[in-house]
Design a protein around this motif. Structure first.
Motif, PDB file in Angstrom:
ATOM      1  N   ASP A  74       0.865  -1.181   0.000  1.00 45.13           N
ATOM      2  CA  ASP A  74       0.000   0.000   0.000  1.00 45.13           C
ATOM      3  C   ASP A  74       0.900   1.228   0.000  1.00 45.13           C
ATOM      4  O   ASP A  74       2.092   1.129  -0.267  1.00 45.13           O
ATOM      5  N   GLY A  75       0.316   2.378   0.319  1.00 46.02           N
ATOM      6  CA  GLY A  75       1.131   3.567   0.477  1.00 46.02           C
ATOM      7  C   GLY A  75       0.929   4.611  -0.596  1.00 46.02           C
ATOM      8  O   GLY A  75       0.881   4.308  -1.785  1.00 46.02           O
ATOM      9  N   GLY A  76       0.761   5.830  -0.161  1.00 46.48           N
ATOM     10  CA  GLY A  76       0.725   6.990  -1.027  1.00 46.48           C
ATOM     11  C   GLY A  76       1.488   8.088  -0.318  1.00 46.48           C
ATOM     12  O   GLY A  76       1.821   7.955   0.861  1.00 46.48           O
ATOM     13  N   ALA A  77       1.787   9.164  -1.051  1.00 42.39           N
ATOM     14  CA  ALA A  77       2.513  10.265  -0.420  1.00 42.39           C
ATOM     15  C   ALA A  77       2.080  11.578  -1.046  1.00 42.39           C
ATOM     16  O   ALA A  77       1.690  11.625  -2.218  1.00 42.39           O
ATOM     17  N   ALA A  78       2.118  12.622  -0.256  1.00 45.04           N
ATOM     18  CA  ALA A  78       1.871  13.984  -0.735  1.00 45.04           C
ATOM     19  C   ALA A  78       2.950  14.891  -0.166  1.00 45.04           C
ATOM     20  O   ALA A  78       3.439  14.658   0.939  1.00 45.04           O
ATOM     21  N   TRP A  79       3.352  15.863  -0.956  1.00 48.38           N
ATOM     22  CA  TRP A  79       4.266  16.887  -0.467  1.00 48.38           C
ATOM     23  C   TRP A  79       4.004  18.180  -1.210  1.00 48.38           C
ATOM     24  O   TRP A  79       3.342  18.195  -2.248  1.00 48.38           O
ATOM     25  N   SER A  80       4.512  19.282  -0.668  1.00 49.92           N
ATOM     26  CA  SER A  80       4.289  20.578  -1.295  1.00 49.92           C
ATOM     27  C   SER A  80       5.610  21.223  -1.676  1.00 49.92           C
ATOM     28  O   SER A  80       6.320  21.750  -0.813  1.00 49.92           O
ATOM     29  N   PRO A  81       5.937  21.204  -2.987  1.00 48.02           N
ATOM     30  CA  PRO A  81       7.172  21.884  -3.420  1.00 48.02           C
ATOM     31  C   PRO A  81       7.149  23.368  -3.054  1.00 48.02           C
ATOM     32  O   PRO A  81       8.200  23.962  -2.846  1.00 48.02           O
ATOM     33  N   LEU A  82       5.968  23.952  -2.971  1.00 47.13           N
ATOM     34  CA  LEU A  82       5.844  25.381  -2.648  1.00 47.13           C
ATOM     35  C   LEU A  82       5.923  25.647  -1.149  1.00 47.13           C
ATOM     36  O   LEU A  82       5.905  26.795  -0.727  1.00 47.13           O
ATOM     37  N   GLY A  83       5.943  24.567  -0.362  1.00 45.31           N
ATOM     38  CA  GLY A  83       5.955  24.769   1.090  1.00 45.31           C
ATOM     39  C   GLY A  83       4.586  25.065   1.674  1.00 45.31           C
ATOM     40  O   GLY A  83       4.483  25.606   2.785  1.00 45.31           O
ATOM     41  N   LEU A  84       3.536  24.721   0.951  1.00 44.01           N
ATOM     42  CA  LEU A  84       2.191  24.886   1.523  1.00 44.01           C
ATOM     43  C   LEU A  84       1.991  23.841   2.630  1.00 44.01           C
ATOM     44  O   LEU A  84       2.650  22.805   2.640  1.00 44.01           O
ATOM     45  N   PRO A  85       1.088  24.097   3.537  1.00 44.03           N
ATOM     46  CA  PRO A  85       0.868  23.137   4.627  1.00 44.03           C
ATOM     47  C   PRO A  85       0.336  21.818   4.059  1.00 44.03           C
ATOM     48  O   PRO A  85      -0.588  21.815   3.248  1.00 44.03           O
ATOM     49  N   CYS A  86       0.929  20.743   4.478  1.00 40.70           N
ATOM     50  CA  CYS A  86       0.546  19.434   3.959  1.00 40.70           C
ATOM     51  C   CYS A  86      -0.237  18.670   5.027  1.00 40.70           C
ATOM     52  O   CYS A  86       0.215  18.551   6.166  1.00 40.70           O
ATOM     53  N   PRO A  87      -1.418  18.154   4.641  1.00 45.14           N
ATOM     54  CA  PRO A  87      -2.216  17.412   5.624  1.00 45.14           C
ATOM     55  C   PRO A  87      -1.534  16.084   5.947  1.00 45.14           C
ATOM     56  O   PRO A  87      -0.683  15.620   5.197  1.00 45.14           O
ATOM     57  N   SER A  88      -1.949  15.487   7.039  1.00 43.10           N
ATOM     58  CA  SER A  88      -1.286  14.271   7.513  1.00 43.10           C
ATOM     59  C   SER A  88      -2.307  13.361   8.198  1.00 43.10           C
ATOM     60  O   SER A  88      -3.117  13.838   8.992  1.00 43.10           O
ATOM     61  N   PRO A  89      -2.296  12.071   7.889  1.00 46.23           N
ATOM     62  CA  PRO A  89      -3.265  11.178   8.531  1.00 46.23           C
ATOM     63  C   PRO A  89      -2.867  10.931   9.979  1.00 46.23           C
ATOM     64  O   PRO A  89      -1.683  10.925  10.303  1.00 46.23           O
ATOM     65  N   GLU A  90      -3.862  10.742  10.829  1.00 48.14           N
ATOM     66  CA  GLU A  90      -3.557  10.655  12.260  1.00 48.14           C
ATOM     67  C   GLU A  90      -3.141   9.275  12.720  1.00 48.14           C
ATOM     68  O   GLU A  90      -2.411   9.117  13.684  1.00 48.14           O
ATOM     69  N   ALA A  91      -3.657   8.243  12.035  1.00 48.79           N
ATOM     70  CA  ALA A  91      -3.426   6.889  12.553  1.00 48.79           C
ATOM     71  C   ALA A  91      -3.573   5.881  11.430  1.00 48.79           C
ATOM     72  O   ALA A  91      -4.007   6.208  10.325  1.00 48.79           O
ATOM     73  N   LEU A  92      -3.187   4.657  11.729  1.00 48.67           N
ATOM     74  CA  LEU A  92      -3.477   3.546  10.826  1.00 48.67           C
ATOM     75  C   LEU A  92      -4.917   3.117  11.111  1.00 48.67           C
ATOM     76  O   LEU A  92      -5.234   2.692  12.226  1.00 48.67           O
ATOM     77  N   ILE A  93      -5.775   3.268  10.112  1.00 53.21           N
ATOM     78  CA  ILE A  93      -7.204   2.958  10.272  1.00 53.21           C
ATOM     79  C   ILE A  93      -7.407   1.444  10.095  1.00 53.21           C
ATOM     80  O   ILE A  93      -6.877   0.863   9.144  1.00 53.21           O
ATOM     81  N   PRO A  94      -8.173   0.807  11.019  1.00 49.68           N
ATOM     82  CA  PRO A  94      -8.344  -0.650  10.936  1.00 49.68           C
ATOM     83  C   PRO A  94      -8.812  -1.143   9.565  1.00 49.68           C
ATOM     84  O   PRO A  94      -8.296  -2.145   9.059  1.00 49.68           O
ATOM     85  N   GLY A  95      -9.750  -0.450   8.938  1.00 48.42           N
ATOM     86  CA  GLY A  95     -10.226  -0.893   7.624  1.00 48.42           C
ATOM     87  C   GLY A  95      -9.105  -0.880   6.596  1.00 48.42           C
ATOM     88  O   GLY A  95      -8.980  -1.810   5.787  1.00 48.42           O
ATOM     89  N   HIS A  96      -8.295   0.152   6.644  1.00 52.68           N
ATOM     90  CA  HIS A  96      -7.168   0.194   5.715  1.00 52.68           C
ATOM     91  C   HIS A  96      -6.142  -0.876   6.061  1.00 52.68           C
ATOM     92  O   HIS A  96      -5.579  -1.525   5.171  1.00 52.68           O
ATOM     93  N   ALA A  97      -5.888  -1.075   7.341  1.00 53.80           N
ATOM     94  CA  ALA A  97      -4.921  -2.108   7.753  1.00 53.80           C
ATOM     95  C   ALA A  97      -5.357  -3.470   7.223  1.00 53.80           C
ATOM     96  O   ALA A  97      -4.540  -4.237   6.703  1.00 53.80           O
ATOM     97  N   ALA A  98      -6.644  -3.776   7.307  1.00 52.44           N
ATOM     98  CA  ALA A  98      -7.138  -5.079   6.845  1.00 52.44           C
ATOM     99  C   ALA A  98      -6.927  -5.232   5.344  1.00 52.44           C
ATOM    100  O   ALA A  98      -6.478  -6.279   4.867  1.00 52.44           O
ATOM    101  N   ALA A  99      -7.232  -4.171   4.579  1.00 53.44           N
ATOM    102  CA  ALA A  99      -7.029  -4.226   3.129  1.00 53.44           C
ATOM    103  C   ALA A  99      -5.544  -4.415   2.813  1.00 53.44           C
ATOM    104  O   ALA A  99      -5.166  -5.221   1.956  1.00 53.44           O
ATOM    105  N   GLY A 100      -4.689  -3.690   3.518  1.00 53.89           N
ATOM    106  CA  GLY A 100      -3.258  -3.782   3.289  1.00 53.89           C
ATOM    107  C   GLY A 100      -2.702  -5.149   3.665  1.00 53.89           C
ATOM    108  O   GLY A 100      -1.843  -5.702   2.969  1.00 53.89           O
ATOM    109  N   GLN A 101      -3.201  -5.691   4.762  1.00 54.25           N
ATOM    110  CA  GLN A 101      -2.731  -7.020   5.194  1.00 54.25           C
ATOM    111  C   GLN A 101      -3.131  -8.082   4.182  1.00 54.25           C
ATOM    112  O   GLN A 101      -2.393  -9.041   3.929  1.00 54.25           O
ATOM    113  N   GLU A 102      -4.320  -7.914   3.616  1.00 51.16           N
ATOM    114  CA  GLU A 102      -4.758  -8.878   2.599  1.00 51.16           C
ATOM    115  C   GLU A 102      -3.857  -8.778   1.364  1.00 51.16           C
ATOM    116  O   GLU A 102      -3.470  -9.794   0.774  1.00 51.16           O
TER     117      GLU A 102
END
Lengths: 363, 363
Positions: free
Chosen positions: A152-180
């Motif tokens: 799995d995995g995605g990434a975002a960044w801002s070459p302009l230095g704009l504020p970049c959002p960030s996920p707070e935690a590993l979500i169980p639903g996503h963890a299950a999909a990733g584990q599969e």
């Protein structure tokens, strides 16, 4: 050949130290990264309208819709002789997504009239191109599992230095999909190494886990993905991909220009010259057939020889009506994978099937 | 040291060809295998009462209860000077489960008065002992992930040739638990190899996946487990376990018999002589402390030095009241893992912590 990556055991090496910009934020997948960036733009900059290439993965469109954007589409094909048909910039409430589709685009990614802070670039198909490294867009994003053997995995960044959002935690639903997905990758590895594995088993898991990859809530990626990234030899893999693409392109051009064939409607992309590596590196070699029927029959012939070329991207009916050129490209294209998994012999075999197919066609 | 197995990449070797009897049936885990065998016995032979050792893993008891058996318990400790206190055979409706607990039992597994067809043997802790290979019990069963680095898996077979039940499919709930365990094993591998992984992440997954291991519906194991089994070098691993156990036992006996200590209430199991390999191979080296308090303090000292000895098995209050000898054993024991993962240096380190602890105690 083809299909999702199998598991590749990773040893600590530091070879992936600069695999992403230092300020990149990891997400569960690319669509989550796009969703988070659009929500950030909505909140901070008042984005309401998102311009998207008509020829794009539908999960990108779904992410924009999930962020409650009004979606508008512009013409942009990864064909050699085309530049994107950029929409004019009209308001600060609009954001434009451009994508390095199949890794073929270069400076074409940058629409001349748009302020950088209203632009997002999707570098999924070649996260390490010059366009990605020198980007001045407000945000860049990638989905990692398309070019790297991560579950799995995605990434975002801002070459302009704009504020970049960030996920707070590993979500169980996503963890299950990733584990599969991870289990599918390991099983595919066992299959490829000759152990007693039914292909249907890992295929079913691949499909299920892809279907379970969600847009929201945004999640951190599996810790397995985060921990392996700094050790993946992406530089070597990218050189191998470029080399393989060049090799396969050469082989295929030979098939298509044989006098008995009708090369005018068939095409191999990217064109073999000028040499564009390291500025660009193709994600795959694209074979454009004369029509959908020919493409489908060729695909069938390849599958019978255990080559599984993906098709980018089947468009929903409405999108196909609005953008017949995108629908036509999707209907005629086959993507021939050429990443680090393949040796020249593998590529030769695929080229041979294609050569035979076209010779029979012509006969 | 200690804790669940990390992922060990398996290459095709055929080294595990006879890892299980040819007629063994695979299940998702050991408790499913027991449940299925008991349900089969209920249906075919009218089993209604199940005799179980009082000192046993509670998941075994839960499986018997799930099969709607009336559970009765008999005294059986893996101590050197004890034979099981076998219940008399009274009726064809009764079945007796004996277990090679910690791999210490030999012919002790066979109660003299019981017909073989009314007996089940649990060989989880040493699936390859002579007692397992020469068993004449109606059914034998094992849980695989206790001695092998598989994420899941159990097996049942009938040395007597009785009909053996078989799970119909991989059940989604079991697949999810197994996939989580697999992800935990891979993450632990990354952790051990020095990548940036928080130990809490794989620990949480290990615990969650163990809690999600269910008794019914019975399931096939993960295909990853089934495909790797014929290639696991169990013979070599078993030799290493026996060697490690002998080494560690020697080292610990030295600590306990120092004159300043009080060795009469402390014990190391199995006793170092007579040499019992290959008939038996200890699952772990057991250190019996003088009392629970001493055991808990020693465990704390080991954990601080990153040795994580499991405790077999905390008993529910009612079971502890009925069988104080089992509760006492569980309260005083530490199991020191000695499987193929550990080098003599690892074992020496654990032995040194224990030696220091007892020297301080005595001082």
């Amino acid at each position: 050949m083809g299909g999702d990556f199998h598991w590749v055991a990773t040893e600590p090496s530091g070879a992936g130290r600069d695999i992403l910009p230092a300020d990149a934020v990891l997400f569960g997948n690319g669509r989550q990264a796009l969703y988070a960036v659009l929500m950030e733009g909505r909140r901070r900059f008042g984005w309401r309208v998102c311009h998207l290439p008509a020829y794009i993965c539908q999960s990108v469109v779904q992410a924009a819709r999930a962020a409650d954007m009004e979606c508008r589409y512009y013409r942009a094909l990864p064909a050699a002789d085309e530049s994107p048909d950029w929409p004019p910039f009209q308001s600060r409430h609009e954001v434009l997504l451009s994508a390095n589709v199949l890794g073929f685009s270069g400076l074409d990614l940058v629409p001349p009239d748009w302020p950088n802070e209203n632009r997002i670039e999707d570098h999924t198909h070649d996260p390490w191109s010059r366009a990605a490294c020198e980007s001045r867009a407000g945000y860049c994003l990638v989905s990692l599992r398309k070019t790297l053997p991560t579950p799995d995995g995605g990434a975002a960044w801002s070459p302009l230095g704009l504020p970049c959002p960030s996920p707070e935690a590993l979500i169980p639903g996503h963890a299950a999909a990733g584990q599969e997905k991870l289990a599918a990758m390991l099983l595919k590895r066992h299959y490829l190494s000759g152990m007693a594995v039914e292909k249907e088993e890992f295929r079913a898991w691949q499909i299920q886990s892809e279907a379970a990859m969600s847009i929201q809530p945004t999640s951190r990626p599996l810790p397995v993905t985060a921990s392996m990234l700094p050790h993946l030899p992406w530089r070597r893999w990218r050189v191998e991909r470029a080399r393989n693409a060049e090799y396969l392109t050469d082989r295929l051009l030979g098939s298509l220009t044989a006098p008995a064939l009708e090369p005018d409607r068939r095409e191999v992309l990217p064109p073999p010259t000028p040499r564009r590596f390291p500025e660009q590196c193709p994600f795959a070699v694209v074979l454009l057939c004369r029509n959908r029927r020919e493409r489908d029959r060729l695909r069938e012939a390849l599958i019978q020889r255990r080559v599984y070329p993906p098709i980018f991207w089947p468009l929903p009916e409405e999108a196909a009506r609005r953008h017949p050129e995108a629908a036509d490209f999707a209907a005629r294209m086959l993507a021939l994978p050429c990443d680090f998994r393949y040796t020249p012999e593998d590529l030769e075999e695929a080229a041979e099937v294609i050569r035979e197919f076209f010779q029979t066609e012509a006969g």
